[in-house]
Design a protein around this motif. Structure first.
Motif, PDB file in Angstrom:
ATOM      1  N   PHE A 135      -8.149   4.024  -1.758  1.00  0.00           N
ATOM      2  CA  PHE A 135      -7.349   5.142  -2.238  1.00  0.00           C
ATOM      3  C   PHE A 135      -8.295   6.136  -2.915  1.00  0.00           C
ATOM      4  O   PHE A 135      -9.161   5.749  -3.698  1.00  0.00           O
ATOM      5  CB  PHE A 135      -6.315   4.682  -3.274  1.00  0.00           C
ATOM      6  CG  PHE A 135      -5.062   4.110  -2.680  1.00  0.00           C
ATOM      7  CD1 PHE A 135      -4.436   4.724  -1.610  1.00  0.00           C
ATOM      8  CD2 PHE A 135      -4.489   2.966  -3.219  1.00  0.00           C
ATOM      9  CE1 PHE A 135      -3.273   4.205  -1.080  1.00  0.00           C
ATOM     10  CE2 PHE A 135      -3.323   2.435  -2.698  1.00  0.00           C
ATOM     11  CZ  PHE A 135      -2.715   3.056  -1.613  1.00  0.00           C
ATOM     12  N   ARG A 176       1.161   3.937  -3.054  1.00  0.00           N
ATOM     13  CA  ARG A 176       0.800   5.345  -2.835  1.00  0.00           C
ATOM     14  C   ARG A 176       1.886   6.269  -3.383  1.00  0.00           C
ATOM     15  O   ARG A 176       1.585   7.288  -4.018  1.00  0.00           O
ATOM     16  CB  ARG A 176       0.581   5.601  -1.348  1.00  0.00           C
ATOM     17  CG  ARG A 176       0.161   7.020  -1.036  1.00  0.00           C
ATOM     18  CD  ARG A 176      -0.243   7.187   0.408  1.00  0.00           C
ATOM     19  NE  ARG A 176      -0.731   8.533   0.664  1.00  0.00           N
ATOM     20  CZ  ARG A 176      -1.287   8.934   1.807  1.00  0.00           C
ATOM     21  NH1 ARG A 176      -1.428   8.061   2.803  1.00  0.00           N
ATOM     22  NH2 ARG A 176      -1.701  10.164   1.959  1.00  0.00           N
ATOM     23  N   VAL A 235      -3.135  11.940  -3.309  1.00  0.00           N
ATOM     24  CA  VAL A 235      -3.634  10.595  -3.006  1.00  0.00           C
ATOM     25  C   VAL A 235      -3.959  10.541  -1.519  1.00  0.00           C
ATOM     26  O   VAL A 235      -3.104  10.840  -0.675  1.00  0.00           O
ATOM     27  CB  VAL A 235      -2.587   9.511  -3.353  1.00  0.00           C
ATOM     28  CG1 VAL A 235      -3.129   8.121  -2.998  1.00  0.00           C
ATOM     29  CG2 VAL A 235      -2.217   9.577  -4.823  1.00  0.00           C
ATOM     30  N   TYR A 252      -5.375   8.066   1.535  1.00  0.00           N
ATOM     31  CA  TYR A 252      -5.657   6.690   1.930  1.00  0.00           C
ATOM     32  C   TYR A 252      -6.684   6.711   3.052  1.00  0.00           C
ATOM     33  O   TYR A 252      -6.511   7.409   4.059  1.00  0.00           O
ATOM     34  CB  TYR A 252      -4.379   5.993   2.387  1.00  0.00           C
ATOM     35  CG  TYR A 252      -4.615   4.619   2.966  1.00  0.00           C
ATOM     36  CD1 TYR A 252      -4.930   3.533   2.152  1.00  0.00           C
ATOM     37  CD2 TYR A 252      -4.526   4.404   4.348  1.00  0.00           C
ATOM     38  CE1 TYR A 252      -5.151   2.270   2.689  1.00  0.00           C
ATOM     39  CE2 TYR A 252      -4.748   3.150   4.892  1.00  0.00           C
ATOM     40  CZ  TYR A 252      -5.060   2.088   4.060  1.00  0.00           C
ATOM     41  OH  TYR A 252      -5.299   0.848   4.598  1.00  0.00           O
ATOM     42  N   VAL A 310       0.837  -1.205   0.000  1.00  0.00           N
ATOM     43  CA  VAL A 310       0.000   0.000   0.000  1.00  0.00           C
ATOM     44  C   VAL A 310       0.870   1.253   0.000  1.00  0.00           C
ATOM     45  O   VAL A 310       0.626   2.200  -0.764  1.00  0.00           O
ATOM     46  CB  VAL A 310      -0.945  -0.014   1.219  1.00  0.00           C
ATOM     47  CG1 VAL A 310      -1.684   1.318   1.330  1.00  0.00           C
ATOM     48  CG2 VAL A 310      -1.930  -1.162   1.107  1.00  0.00           C
TER      49      VAL A 310
END
Length: 291
Positions: A119, A72, A84, A86, A68
């Motif tokens: 995301f 990212r 971005v 999360y 992850v």
């Protein structure tokens, strides 16, 4: 200095004609200014909606934290991606409890969190077209731990179509208003010059050269156009201040960009100058044409 004195003397000799000329130019530009104000705010509203365009990717529950984090960083490096964000599973559940009040009891009784982490990719200006958004969604969906990528393709296409239609209409109507304003400015200044044809003829009789005759009228035409532009700017600003104060729905109305207002006033002055040059040249040329 001689041209300036003569131009000011021309304003003093025919104050009513000068006032009518400035008023006619100002009126034509007020219409253009009000249209520009409306078009600018419609464009701003569409841009605000466009900034909310997001590509959302839902993660599988077994996605490794290292994957992850690496994904990212890669996504943030994409040219089309502005940011971005999360959203973890716990954060998604908290948001659902807060936003979906009617299901708060259901979410409160859950023993296992069914919502996935995700995301949220916000795109840069210039990359919010259906093609760019779809391509970004495809790149996001290519990660093996992404279960699904969504971006509301129909909504994005409609938004892009609205932007294209609004731009086309603004160019067509704005171009029409601008053309009418230009014709009115040129015609108004030309009529003011023609009304002083005798003055030009007398100057020719005493032997004045064309450049000597033209300079005061050129300055007078530029000042007339400039004054009309400033008058239009003042009236447009007055409308901008008064209407939002009377109608609450217009409180967020944005004023025109400074570049637009400066360009409009400068263009009015330039058109006044060119119209005066053309008109005086024709009047002077008559004296040397065939009798």
């Amino acid at each position: 200095m001689r041209a300036l004195r003569e131009a000011l003397a021309g304003f003093r000799r025919t104050p009513l004609l000068c006032a009518l000329s400035i008023g006619a130019i100002g009126l034509s530009l007020v219409i253009l200014g009000l249209f520009g104000l409306v078009a600018h705010n419609i464009g701003g509203a569409i841009s605000d909606v466009e900034r909310r365009v997001e590509v959302v990717g839902y993660l599988l529950d077994d996605a490794a934290s290292e994957q992850v984090r690496a994904a990212r960083r890669e996504l943030e490096a994409l040219p089309a991606v502005e940011s971005v964000r999360y959203v973890s599973k716990d954060e998604a559940l908290e948001r659902a409890r807060r936003d979906l009040v009617e299901f708060s009891n259901v979410y409160g009784e859950l023993l296992v969190n069914p919502l996935p982490a995700s995301f949220h990719l916000r795109l840069r200006e210039g990359f919010r077209t259906p093609e760019a958004v779809s391509e970004t969604a495809s790149l996001l969906a290519a990660y093996p731990f992404i279960e699904e990528a969504r971006f509301g393709d129909e909504w994005v296409e409609r938004l892009f179509a609205l932007r294209s239609a609004a731009t086309g209409i603004a160019l067509a109507l704005g171009g029409g208003f601008a053309l009418v304003a230009m014709l009115l400015i040129v015609t108004t200044v030309r009529m003011a010059i023609l009304a002083r044809g005798e003055e030009i003829e007398i100057m020719q009789i005493v032997g004045a050269r064309e450049g000597y005759i033209q300079r005061p009228f050129l300055l007078e035409g530029a000042v007339t156009g400039l004054a009309g532009g400033l008058l239009a700017l003042g009236v447009t600003r007055l409308v901008y201040v008064v209407f939002p104060a009377r109608f609450a729905a217009l409180e967020s109305l944005a004023w025109l960009p400074h570049l637009w207002t400066a360009t409009g006033v400068a263009t009015a002055a330039a058109l006044g100058l060119l119209a005066a040059a053309f008109s005086v040249h024709r009047e002077v040329g008559r004296a040397y044409g065939p009798s």
